[in-house]
Design a protein around this motif. Structure first.
Motif, PDB file in Angstrom:
ATOM      1  N   TYR A  20      12.778   6.750   4.163  1.00  0.00           N
ATOM      2  CA  TYR A  20      11.974   5.749   4.869  1.00  0.00           C
ATOM      3  C   TYR A  20      12.258   4.374   4.289  1.00  0.00           C
ATOM      4  O   TYR A  20      12.703   4.241   3.149  1.00  0.00           O
ATOM      5  CB  TYR A  20      10.488   6.100   4.830  1.00  0.00           C
ATOM      6  CG  TYR A  20       9.828   6.084   3.473  1.00  0.00           C
ATOM      7  CD1 TYR A  20       9.852   7.204   2.647  1.00  0.00           C
ATOM      8  CD2 TYR A  20       9.147   4.947   3.030  1.00  0.00           C
ATOM      9  CE1 TYR A  20       9.227   7.187   1.408  1.00  0.00           C
ATOM     10  CE2 TYR A  20       8.504   4.927   1.794  1.00  0.00           C
ATOM     11  CZ  TYR A  20       8.552   6.050   0.990  1.00  0.00           C
ATOM     12  OH  TYR A  20       7.935   6.043  -0.224  1.00  0.00           O
ATOM     13  N   ASP A  23      10.117  -1.143   2.713  1.00  0.00           N
ATOM     14  CA  ASP A  23       8.915  -1.959   2.948  1.00  0.00           C
ATOM     15  C   ASP A  23       7.793  -1.168   3.624  1.00  0.00           C
ATOM     16  O   ASP A  23       6.744  -1.696   3.925  1.00  0.00           O
ATOM     17  CB  ASP A  23       9.275  -3.207   3.771  1.00  0.00           C
ATOM     18  CG  ASP A  23       9.922  -2.827   5.102  1.00  0.00           C
ATOM     19  OD1 ASP A  23      10.101  -1.615   5.353  1.00  0.00           O
ATOM     20  OD2 ASP A  23      10.256  -3.741   5.876  1.00  0.00           O
ATOM     21  N   GLU A  24       8.010   0.111   3.850  1.00  0.00           N
ATOM     22  CA  GLU A  24       6.966   0.931   4.477  1.00  0.00           C
ATOM     23  C   GLU A  24       6.088   1.531   3.371  1.00  0.00           C
ATOM     24  O   GLU A  24       6.603   1.973   2.343  1.00  0.00           O
ATOM     25  CB  GLU A  24       7.638   2.055   5.279  1.00  0.00           C
ATOM     26  CG  GLU A  24       6.700   2.917   6.082  1.00  0.00           C
ATOM     27  CD  GLU A  24       6.273   2.258   7.390  1.00  0.00           C
ATOM     28  OE1 GLU A  24       5.085   1.897   7.468  1.00  0.00           O
ATOM     29  OE2 GLU A  24       7.103   2.119   8.320  1.00  0.00           O
ATOM     30  N   HIS A  25       4.784   1.479   3.590  1.00  0.00           N
ATOM     31  CA  HIS A  25       3.906   2.069   2.582  1.00  0.00           C
ATOM     32  C   HIS A  25       3.532   3.503   2.986  1.00  0.00           C
ATOM     33  O   HIS A  25       2.951   3.728   4.035  1.00  0.00           O
ATOM     34  CB  HIS A  25       2.635   1.228   2.427  1.00  0.00           C
ATOM     35  CG  HIS A  25       1.590   1.901   1.598  1.00  0.00           C
ATOM     36  ND1 HIS A  25       1.740   2.104   0.248  1.00  0.00           N
ATOM     37  CD2 HIS A  25       0.402   2.463   1.941  1.00  0.00           C
ATOM     38  CE1 HIS A  25       0.687   2.747  -0.214  1.00  0.00           C
ATOM     39  NE2 HIS A  25      -0.142   2.981   0.787  1.00  0.00           N
ATOM     40  N   ASN A  64       7.972   6.969  12.368  1.00  0.00           N
ATOM     41  CA  ASN A  64       6.984   5.988  11.904  1.00  0.00           C
ATOM     42  C   ASN A  64       5.826   6.654  11.179  1.00  0.00           C
ATOM     43  O   ASN A  64       5.711   7.872  11.137  1.00  0.00           O
ATOM     44  CB  ASN A  64       6.486   5.087  13.044  1.00  0.00           C
ATOM     45  CG  ASN A  64       5.811   5.885  14.134  1.00  0.00           C
ATOM     46  OD1 ASN A  64       5.487   7.056  13.931  1.00  0.00           O
ATOM     47  ND2 ASN A  64       5.602   5.271  15.280  1.00  0.00           N
ATOM     48  N   ASP A  68      -2.862   4.060   8.135  1.00  0.00           N
ATOM     49  CA  ASP A  68      -2.805   3.046   7.074  1.00  0.00           C
ATOM     50  C   ASP A  68      -3.198   3.655   5.744  1.00  0.00           C
ATOM     51  O   ASP A  68      -2.802   3.203   4.689  1.00  0.00           O
ATOM     52  CB  ASP A  68      -3.806   1.905   7.309  1.00  0.00           C
ATOM     53  CG  ASP A  68      -3.819   1.437   8.726  1.00  0.00           C
ATOM     54  OD1 ASP A  68      -2.759   1.553   9.367  1.00  0.00           O
ATOM     55  OD2 ASP A  68      -4.882   0.972   9.186  1.00  0.00           O
ATOM     56  N   LYS A 156       1.561   1.923  17.070  1.00  0.00           N
ATOM     57  CA  LYS A 156       2.446   2.843  16.352  1.00  0.00           C
ATOM     58  C   LYS A 156       3.217   3.712  17.350  1.00  0.00           C
ATOM     59  O   LYS A 156       4.377   4.033  17.152  1.00  0.00           O
ATOM     60  CB  LYS A 156       1.625   3.730  15.412  1.00  0.00           C
ATOM     61  CG  LYS A 156       0.844   2.913  14.410  1.00  0.00           C
ATOM     62  CD  LYS A 156       1.335   3.140  13.007  1.00  0.00           C
ATOM     63  CE  LYS A 156       0.994   1.933  12.167  1.00  0.00           C
ATOM     64  NZ  LYS A 156       0.898   2.234  10.740  1.00  0.00           N
ATOM     65  N   LYS A 161       6.123  -1.371  13.627  1.00  0.00           N
ATOM     66  CA  LYS A 161       5.905  -1.068  12.202  1.00  0.00           C
ATOM     67  C   LYS A 161       4.723  -1.834  11.645  1.00  0.00           C
ATOM     68  O   LYS A 161       4.423  -2.951  12.090  1.00  0.00           O
ATOM     69  CB  LYS A 161       7.143  -1.459  11.402  1.00  0.00           C
ATOM     70  CG  LYS A 161       8.268  -0.482  11.579  1.00  0.00           C
ATOM     71  CD  LYS A 161       9.356  -0.816  10.578  1.00  0.00           C
ATOM     72  CE  LYS A 161      10.612  -0.059  10.896  1.00  0.00           C
ATOM     73  NZ  LYS A 161      11.786  -0.874  10.645  1.00  0.00           N
ATOM     74  N   SER A 162       4.114  -1.275  10.613  1.00  0.00           N
ATOM     75  CA  SER A 162       2.994  -1.955   9.954  1.00  0.00           C
ATOM     76  C   SER A 162       3.439  -3.309   9.424  1.00  0.00           C
ATOM     77  O   SER A 162       2.665  -4.269   9.438  1.00  0.00           O
ATOM     78  CB  SER A 162       2.464  -1.140   8.777  1.00  0.00           C
ATOM     79  OG  SER A 162       2.616   0.210   9.012  1.00  0.00           O
ATOM     80  N   THR A 163       4.687  -3.367   8.953  1.00  0.00           N
ATOM     81  CA  THR A 163       5.166  -4.639   8.379  1.00  0.00           C
ATOM     82  C   THR A 163       5.241  -5.721   9.443  1.00  0.00           C
ATOM     83  O   THR A 163       4.920  -6.876   9.185  1.00  0.00           O
ATOM     84  CB  THR A 163       6.556  -4.452   7.737  1.00  0.00           C
ATOM     85  OG1 THR A 163       7.370  -3.712   8.653  1.00  0.00           O
ATOM     86  CG2 THR A 163       6.469  -3.718   6.432  1.00  0.00           C
TER      87      THR A 163
END
Ligand code: ADP
Ligand code: ZN
Ligand code: ZN
Length: 733
Positions: A20, A23-25, A64, A68, A156, A161-163
């Motif tokens: 992944y 920058d993805e948490h 994805n 959160d 999503k 993406k969350s970013t």
């Protein structure tokens, strides 16, 4: 390169690694959408790491991240891992079946509040130049939100993406809003707890029992109390202690016991939100209930066996009512026992688990006797109800009318004339368990199962209860063309017909799987019985447990002989439990109850022991017999089942397992028995075989299975048979 191990809902006993973006948490317990074969699946992140046992270049990227924050705590994940390991069942499927359906999809896991993203005024006023400076992903997001605001899961779903969301939020172009549907302050009930004064004052035994249950430490308590001794009252008092320290209670009841009456008994006592996980919930309600339990909004969660997987915010006690009940064990796919898992969960949470029953399972009783569990007893019926009187009716050489003796009919007449209700118990639905040609004697037999068809008169059909085949009853014998076709034996439907003729003045209700197949019809029937709309009740084992019918004063066990001579080593235990539970239905209120047992073998040891000495004496005798035969609880078992259209396919597979066992087992005490035909050798055209592992040490079996299961899964012959492993089987079928 960050790698995440994902539990994917597929029937493969391992996790799958994916890469992944940096920058993805991702944290353990979040839902991740991943590519799998040619599909997209939703799995749960288990571990994030920087390497993999697989070459990194072969790993696929995730699609994805759906959440959160984690929707499963590390504590729950550890519990699911324990389950997967102990039952040798794929972790991805363990978790999938524990999640509400909607959370296995792209639905939000946020309780009653939706994170709703929308464009800010700034975004609406963006110039073309400013728009051109955005990344393609940002631009796409703006376009999506230009039409309408969207929830997090929608974004999503659209692969945003969350970013990207975060960057747009930082620029002040989008903003989020939480939309609350109702007030869900998880603290609310803790600060406003009220316990109803409308309650009986405890008798001495109850008070001692409640004082003995320490809710602050792990221990398993067996609450061994005769029917009507006030076990539920004990549960309510233990739950009270738990609620007072702000913790939650989890209560498991048998499938049939989750009635509105049960739930309202809890509601009347406490003002806390109660969540009931029953089969009537739709997907949205189930998700809601699950989330409320997890958030701590619910004070009490009541459900059937699968409720053991409910995540709880601050679990304070687990209660298993009717802990001997068979419905606590799942008999297909993931074959877990909810009672055993309750103990595991209580231990992990360092809390008490209370197992209540009037007829404890022999396994449980054994653990209580050896001191592993604390044995608490309620020996008296609460209030002033009396124990019932027993009659053994010897039906040898008697003329029977649809299975009923004249002695029993006379008893019925007396009780009915006194204005009471009568319950007849017969564990055989349909009109007759077989049909036969009177001229040539041939029996109508299902060729696919090698069993006789049951005749159902109401629909005039023959029905195979094993493969569900059904067709109109033929007018003529297929062998000799005679029209004289007769029935053999009797079932609940026939009892109903006969009693309708014999006691036309008393309304009759039959409660079995045929008469209650529609949703909600069982509750309706039980309610009608309670309102005395019916005077004669005919039922299968559905009626055996947990129902209060204060006006039933006579219970008849119409046919116990088949259970006396069964090949299943658990049959005597089940018959004894049934007998005591059904007896418990008679005369619960102030009225004296009577129980009549019809049998051809009144001298049979088991019957005599039960009637004269009661369940606990019977249980000691039965435990002694189990010990002599080295059967559970004096040994532990695991059962491989295999079925195939070709006998040899199932057989060869099990023979290969046996070879693996022999190669890896160095323990002379661990036995491997079989392959042998299952008690039901053939079903729906397939041959059924089994292989049994048995050892006095549970650990021997666990370790051996851990070694050989990957090898078994890799066997070529495994593909030719449908097979399963049942750890701690409770049925040999
Ligand atoms: P069980 O769960 O053991 O079958 P219940 O808790 O349902 O028993 O109790 C049976 C009946 O006795 C219920 O109607 C209950 O309200 C009543 N009862 C329980 N405890 C007491 C008590 N201490 N005094 C009077 N009645 C009681
Ligand atoms: Zn014939
Ligand atoms: Zn069949």
């Amino acid at each position: 390169m960050p790698v995440v191990a994902v539990a994917v809902p597929v029937h493969l006993n391992r996790t799958f690694d994916y890469i992944y973006p940096e920058d993805e948490h991702i944290e353990a317990g979040m839902r991740i959408c991943v590519p799998f074969m040619n599909k997209q699946l939703i799995g749960i992140a288990l571990v994030t790491k920087n390497d993999s046992d697989f070459p990194l270049e072969k790993l696929k990227p995730i699609i994805n991240v759906l959440d959160d924050t984690a929707i499963l705590s590390t504590d729950m994940l550890a519990f699911f891992n324990w389950c997967a390991d102990y039952y040798h069942y794929p972790i991805g499927e363990v978790i999938a079946q524990a999640l509400p359906v909607l959370l296995r999809k792209l639905e939000s896991a946020k309780l009653n509040s939706y994170t709703f993203w929308q464009l800010t005024d700034n975004a609406h006023e963006l110039t073309v130049q400013e728009l051109n400076r955005l990344t393609p992903a940002q631009l796409q997001t703006i376009k999506l939100l230009a039409e309408t605001g969207l929830t997090q899961s929608h974004l999503k779903l659209a692969n945003i993406k969350s970013t990207t969301i975060k960057s747009l939020q930082d620029k002040g172009l989008i903003s989020q809003e939480y939309i609350e549907i109702q007030d869900n302050d998880a603290q609310h009930w803790r600060q406003n707890l009220v316990i109803s004064d409308n309650r009986p004052s405890l008798n001495t035994e109850q008070a001692i029992t409640i004082a003995a249950i320490d809710i602050n430490h792990f221990a398993t308590y067996l609450l061994d109390g005769v029917t009507g001794s006030g076990k539920t009252e004990v549960y309510l008092n233990v739950i009270e202690k738990v609620l007072k320290i702000g913790k939650q209670a989890l209560v498991l009841v048998p499938e049939i016991g989750l009635t509105p009456q049960t739930i309202s008994r809890f509601k009347r006592r406490f003002n806390v939100p109660i969540v009931a996980l029953h089969s009537g919930l739709n997907d949205a309600e189930r998700r809601e209930a699950w989330l409320e339990a997890q958030a701590g909004v619910a004070g009490i969660v009541i459900g059937t066996r699968s409720a053991i997987f409910t995540p709880m915010h601050d679990l304070g006690v687990i209660i298993i009512d009717e802990e001997h009940d068979g419905s606590l064990k799942q008999q297909e796919t993931f074959r877990y026992h909810a009672r055993d898992l309750a103990i595991v969960r209580a231990q992990r949470n360092n809390i008490a688990v209370v197992l209540g029953s009037a007829t404890p399972a022999l396994e449980t009783l054994h653990n209580a006797i050896t001191g592993k569990y604390r044995h608490l007893q309620l020996t008296q019926r609460a209030g002033n109800a009396q124990m019932p009187i027993h009659h053994l009716i010897d039906i040898k050489n008697q003329s029977l009318d649809s299975g009923l003796s004249s002695e029993f009919m006379a008893l019925m007449a007396t009780h009915l004339a006194a204005g009471n209700q009568v319950l007849l118990f017969l564990n055989r639905r349909g009109y007759a368990p077989a049909v036969m040609c009177h001229t040539c004697g041939s029996m109508a037999e299902c060729q696919r199962c090698n069993t006789y068809y049951t005749y159902h008169q109401s629909r005039n059909i023959l029905h195979c209860h094993h493969c569900d085949e059904q067709f109109p009853k033929p007018r003529r014998c297929p062998s000799c063309n005679s029209s004289e076709i007769m029935t053999a034996g009797f079932g609940t439907e026939q009892l109903e017909t006969m009693l309708n003729n014999h006691f036309p003045q008393y309304p009759i209700i039959r409660i079995d799987r045929d008469s209650t197949s529609r949703k909600g019809s069982l509750e309706k029937s039980l309610e009608a019985v309670r309102k005395r709309e019916f005077r004669i009740l005919i039922g299968t084992q559905m009626l055996a447990k947990g129902h209060h019918f204060p006006d039933v004063t006579l219970v008849g066990l119409i046919d116990v002989d088949s259970a006396l001579f069964s090949s299943d080593f658990r049959a005597p235990e089940k018959l004894a439990q049934l007998f005591v539970q059904v007896s418990g239905r008679a005369g619960r209120a102030a009225k004296q109850g009577e129980v009549a047992i019809q049998t051809h073998h009144p001298e049979h040891e088991l019957i005599q022991d039960l009637v004269n000495n009661g369940y606990s004496h019977f249980a000691q005798t039965a435990l002694h017999a189990r010990s002599m035969a080295s059967l559970p609880p004096y040994s532990f078992q695991a059962l491989f089942r295999a079925e195939a259209h070709q006998f040899s396919d199932a057989n060869e597979f099990l023979v290969e397992i046996k070879q693996l066992v022999q190669e890896h087992n160095h323990n002379p005490q661990l036995l491997c028995l079989g392959p042998m035909p299952a008690p039901m050798e053939k079903r729906a055209g397939k041959y059924r075989l089994q292989l049994l592992l048995q050892s006095p040490q549970r650990q021997h079996i666990t370790l051996l299975l851990r070694q050989i299961m990957p090898k078994i899964e890799a066997l070529k012959s495994a593909r030719k048979a449908r097979w399963s492993l049942d750890v701690d089987p409770t049925e040999m079928l």
